[in-house]
Design an enzyme around this catalytic site. Structure first.
Site, PDB file in Angstrom:
ATOM      1  N   CYS A  59      54.992  55.949  42.103  1.00  0.00           N
ATOM      2  CA  CYS A  59      55.883  55.081  41.338  1.00  0.00           C
ATOM      3  C   CYS A  59      56.385  53.953  42.223  1.00  0.00           C
ATOM      4  O   CYS A  59      56.175  53.940  43.437  1.00  0.00           O
ATOM      5  CB  CYS A  59      57.046  55.873  40.756  1.00  0.00           C
ATOM      6  SG  CYS A  59      58.150  56.554  42.011  1.00  0.00           S
ATOM      7  N   CYS A 114      58.501  54.917  45.204  1.00  0.00           N
ATOM      8  CA  CYS A 114      57.755  55.295  46.414  1.00  0.00           C
ATOM      9  C   CYS A 114      57.392  54.042  47.226  1.00  0.00           C
ATOM     10  O   CYS A 114      57.474  54.049  48.466  1.00  0.00           O
ATOM     11  CB  CYS A 114      56.478  56.045  46.042  1.00  0.00           C
ATOM     12  SG  CYS A 114      56.738  57.588  45.133  1.00  0.00           S
ATOM     13  N   ASP A 119      37.044  27.949  35.529  1.00  0.00           N
ATOM     14  CA  ASP A 119      35.876  27.512  36.279  1.00  0.00           C
ATOM     15  C   ASP A 119      34.871  27.007  35.248  1.00  0.00           C
ATOM     16  O   ASP A 119      34.947  27.373  34.072  1.00  0.00           O
ATOM     17  CB  ASP A 119      35.300  28.691  37.075  1.00  0.00           C
ATOM     18  CG  ASP A 119      34.007  28.332  37.772  1.00  0.00           C
ATOM     19  OD1 ASP A 119      33.974  27.300  38.444  1.00  0.00           O
ATOM     20  OD2 ASP A 119      33.030  29.082  37.625  1.00  0.00           O
ATOM     21  N   ASP A 137      33.942  33.187  37.311  1.00  0.00           N
ATOM     22  CA  ASP A 137      32.868  34.181  37.358  1.00  0.00           C
ATOM     23  C   ASP A 137      32.186  34.317  38.710  1.00  0.00           C
ATOM     24  O   ASP A 137      31.516  35.312  38.965  1.00  0.00           O
ATOM     25  CB  ASP A 137      31.787  33.823  36.325  1.00  0.00           C
ATOM     26  CG  ASP A 137      30.931  32.649  36.766  1.00  0.00           C
ATOM     27  OD1 ASP A 137      31.513  31.630  37.198  1.00  0.00           O
ATOM     28  OD2 ASP A 137      29.696  32.752  36.682  1.00  0.00           O
ATOM     29  N   ASP A 188      35.214  32.452  43.191  1.00  0.00           N
ATOM     30  CA  ASP A 188      36.416  32.478  42.351  1.00  0.00           C
ATOM     31  C   ASP A 188      37.289  33.702  42.620  1.00  0.00           C
ATOM     32  O   ASP A 188      38.433  33.751  42.165  1.00  0.00           O
ATOM     33  CB  ASP A 188      36.021  32.483  40.862  1.00  0.00           C
ATOM     34  CG  ASP A 188      35.380  31.174  40.426  1.00  0.00           C
ATOM     35  OD1 ASP A 188      35.877  30.117  40.842  1.00  0.00           O
ATOM     36  OD2 ASP A 188      34.389  31.219  39.677  1.00  0.00           O
TER      37      ASP A 188
END
Length: 730
Positions: A30, A33, A438, A622, A626
């Site tokens: 969590c 932590c 892009d 893609d 990138d």
């Protein structure tokens, strides 16, 4: 004799006089932590960075070189209640998968036990208001205990272990009140059964565990992300290279043994292991994983090549400019690692909530018990009321409020062609007000297409397509696909870097470079009309033709850009492609903000600039180049055709040729965020009403568990509304 621990192999030079190490940490569940670990490690002198990645269960540490032994960090984490070890990708993936399977087993045990205990409780409930004799009631209670106790001991392990680790180090987390409530309910039930009491609460305890495990498993499932990043990078990084050790003598050496100035040999089909410059030879190289550009690039004397590029046709001699950790590929990896350190405001909010929740619940239950004792109640009745308070305030509804909406929304988004890589991506996507696209492979289709097909005679097209089937070049492949040719011409011969030729009906057919086919002027005329295209020529004797080949825009790209603008989302294009190609795409799509020839660092700089202006940026890209920008953005998205690293980095991945999933994802996320907020208010409102009633003593632990379950069911029913959006809008 005590063995020494040497972790120097895992320590990296972070520059500026700093050392860096990544540690995998068990038991991080969590935001509380995260905060505890970061505070505990930052308190060590000379530590300059301690950052926890909750998704990867990894801690990134930096400190002054030579000041500390890395073993000290592992010892400090042990003091905090966490087992840590140097990060290894394979081990982390296996641990994550095993944790998911373990939670599912716990949930199965708890759900099975709940069904059986509830079936045994029904006769007791009805018997308490009818004619059931005490012996029969005791029998059903003991039978319930026989089922519930071992089931709870196994299914409650995720909470019990976490709570014990926290308590052992003098801390509390959200699992502490859960564990205390379950153990007290079971212990009280055992005492009540032994004393032949009318009520036992085995059903309440095991039902509570079931609902909590549903929330924990949903949360775990939503947090799991694609962990192929390191594997994909390793696949791109060649581990050896062919080095010239004399004028005509070569040897295969590890990349680590390559220095700037060395000369290496790069054969056809090999992936480049270094950055450098071609000094001899001609070929074509595939740099799509680096630049995102799918067209092969001609490589000759003076051409720069990068690690990760694939040599296609000829043999090259390359003078090394950078190797190993100095390459562009390694730089992209470092940019990616830095960008992944960012955390959203939702994580910080959860951090504060987790630190506040446990002490408030404990104080409320303790004050309830003491208050009833002071009011004259017996310790038995006061503890029963305190248990009811612990159960009724259990964070089950709060725990389900977000993951249930995420799960329902992710299913709806999947049906719309969107896959989620990150659990909190829905929350971040809902805030988006600026989208950066892009161009190559994102706004355009990944495959090349012939754009002047209508101007080529069918018989010529068919013949050129048959010849194209003899070549592996992507431009030739585009001609072959467009012609729908089925079989290659017999006797076709491919000339490296030029094209392919064959004899047919007494004439020589050629397909390839315009100069190879004697069609230079025709190609220049065609490219003047369409500067974004590539020209591939075809000659049949004296007859010359030119096929204009380029990546076409996605069929609905213009409609998607318009839809985003109607939703008050600004749109921008950042591409590493040539300026004419980017300008043409921007003009066709109606996008006024665009830049061409940008580097990965340029994209990150632009994203950081927009962030500083208060924008919530979504990056859609893609290529491997990138990946750092995808990680740096507020939220990110990639097409399914993207490089594996980009898919692993992106928060969302969309399927198919249309770009419409980008808009659908935003619409669904906005609807989901609205429902998340409603669910949180429902959970808070439930506690606001239920806690005073539980404190008043009119609620038994069983009724408290039923009320808690009812609030959880209400939250889940509300989450089902995330399955659709009205008219495609949120």
């Amino acid at each position: 004799m005590q063995a020494t621990r040497d972790f120097s192999h895992y320590v990296k030079d972070a520059g500026s006089g700093l050392s860096h190490i990544d540690l995998a940490v068990e038991g991080v569940s969590c935001a509380g932590c995260m905060s505890k670990i970061e505070r505990g490690l930052s308190a060590i002198p000379d530590v300059t960075l301690a950052r926890v990645n909750l998704t990867d269960r990894r801690v990134a540490l930096e400190w002054k070189q030579g000041a500390l032994d890395p073993a000290r960090f592992i010892d400090r984490l042990a003091e905090l209640g966490y087992k840590a070890y140097p990060f290894e990708t394979a081990g982390a993936e296996a641990a994550e998968a095993e944790q998911s399977r373990f939670l599912l087993r716990c949930l199965g045990v708890a759900a099975f036990a709940t069904m059986n205990v509830m079936m045994l409780s029904i006769p007791v409930w009805s018997g308490n208001v009818s004619d059931m004799i005490p012996e029969q009631r005791d029998f059903f209670h003991w039978l319930s205990a026989l089922i519930a106790l071992p089931a709870a001991a196994y299914a409650g392990q995720p909470f019990f272990k976490s709570a014990w680790s926290a308590l052992r180090t003098g801390n509390v987390n959200m699992d502490v009140p859960i564990s205390i409530g379950v153990i007290l309910a079971l212990g009280m039930s055992l005492v009540e059964t032994a004393n032949h009491a009318e009520h036992a609460y085995f059903d309440a305890a095991i039902m509570l565990l079931t609902f909590l495990l549903v929330g924990r498993y949903l949360d775990q499932s939503m947090r799991r992300r694609t962990r192929a990043v390191a594997g994909n990078l390793a696949a791109l990084k060649a581990e050896t290279a062919t080095k010239f050790v004399g004028a005509d003598e070569i040897t295969v050496v590890p990349v680590a043994a390559i220095d700037p100035g060395d000369i290496v040999l790069l054969r056809p089909g090999e992936r480049c292991a270094v950055d450098g410059t071609v000094i001899e030879g001609r070929s074509e190289i595939d740099q799509s994983l680096i630049t995102g550009e799918t067209r092969h690039v001609a490589a000759e004397q003076g051409t720069a090549v990068y690690a990760g590029s694939l040599n296609m046709t000829g043999t090259l001699r390359v003078r090394v400019s950078a190797a190993s950790e100095g390459t562009l590929l390694a730089e992209i990896t470092r940019l990616l690692d830095n960008a992944l350190q960012a955390r959203s405001r939702y994580v910080r909010l959860a951090d504060r909530a987790s630190r506040l929740y446990a002490p408030v619940v404990h104080a409320t239950a303790l004050l309830t018990i003491l208050g009833w004792v002071l009011a004259g109640a017996s310790w038995h009745d006061a503890i029963v009321t305190g248990v009811a308070v612990l159960i009724i305030t259990c964070p089950c509804a709060l725990g389900l409020a977000i993951p249930t909406v995420q799960t329902v929304a992710s299913g709806a988004m999947f049906r719309a062609g969107v896959l989620l890589n990150s659990g909190d991506s829905i929350e971040r996507l809902a805030d988006v007000d600026h989208v950066i696209f892009d161009k190559t492979g994102t706004l355009t289709l990944p495959d090349l297409e012939v754009v002047n097909a209508s101007g080529i005679p069918d018989d010529v097209f068919r013949l050129a397509g048959q010849l194209a089937l003899a070549s592996h070049h992507p431009v030739a492949a585009a001609v072959a696909r467009a012609s729908e040719a089925k079989a290659p011409l017999a006797g076709a011969v491919e000339e490296s870097g030029q094209g392919v030729r064959a004899q047919f009906n007494g004439k020589e057919l050629r397909l390839g470079r315009p100069s190879f086919c004697g069609a230079e002027q025709l190609a220049e005329d065609s490219l003047r009309l369409d500067p974004e295209a590539s020209a591939v020529a075809f000659s049949n004797g004296d007859a010359k033709y030119v096929f204009c080949v380029r990546q076409g825009l996605r069929p609905d790209a213009q409609a998607v850009i318009s839809a985003l603008q109607k939703r008050h989302v600004k749109v921008e294009i950042l591409s590493g492609d040539r300026e004419p190609a980017v300008r043409a795409a921007a003009r066709a799509l109606g996008v006024s903000d665009w830049r061409a020839g940008v580097t990965p660092a340029d994209k990150i700089a632009r994203i950081e600039e927009l962030k500083a202006q208060g924008s919530r940026v979504m990056m859609v890209g893609d290529g491997l180049n990138d990946a750092p920008a995808l990680a740096a953005a507020h939220v990110s998205m990639s097409p399914i055709s993207a490089a594996h690293l980009s898919q692993a980095t992106a928060d969302l991945v969309f399927l198919g040729k249309p770009l419409a999933p980008v808009v659908a994802a935003i619409d669904f996320s906005r609807k989901a965020l609205l429902l998340m907020r409603q669910n949180l208010w429902l959970a808070v409102g439930y506690n606001f009403l239920a806690v005073p009633i539980a404190i008043s003593g009119v609620v038994t632990p069983l009724i408290a568990a039923a009320a808690m379950s009812g609030s959880s069911i209400l939250v889940m029913l509300n989450a089902l509304r995330a399955r659709s959006v009205a008219n495609g809008r949120s």
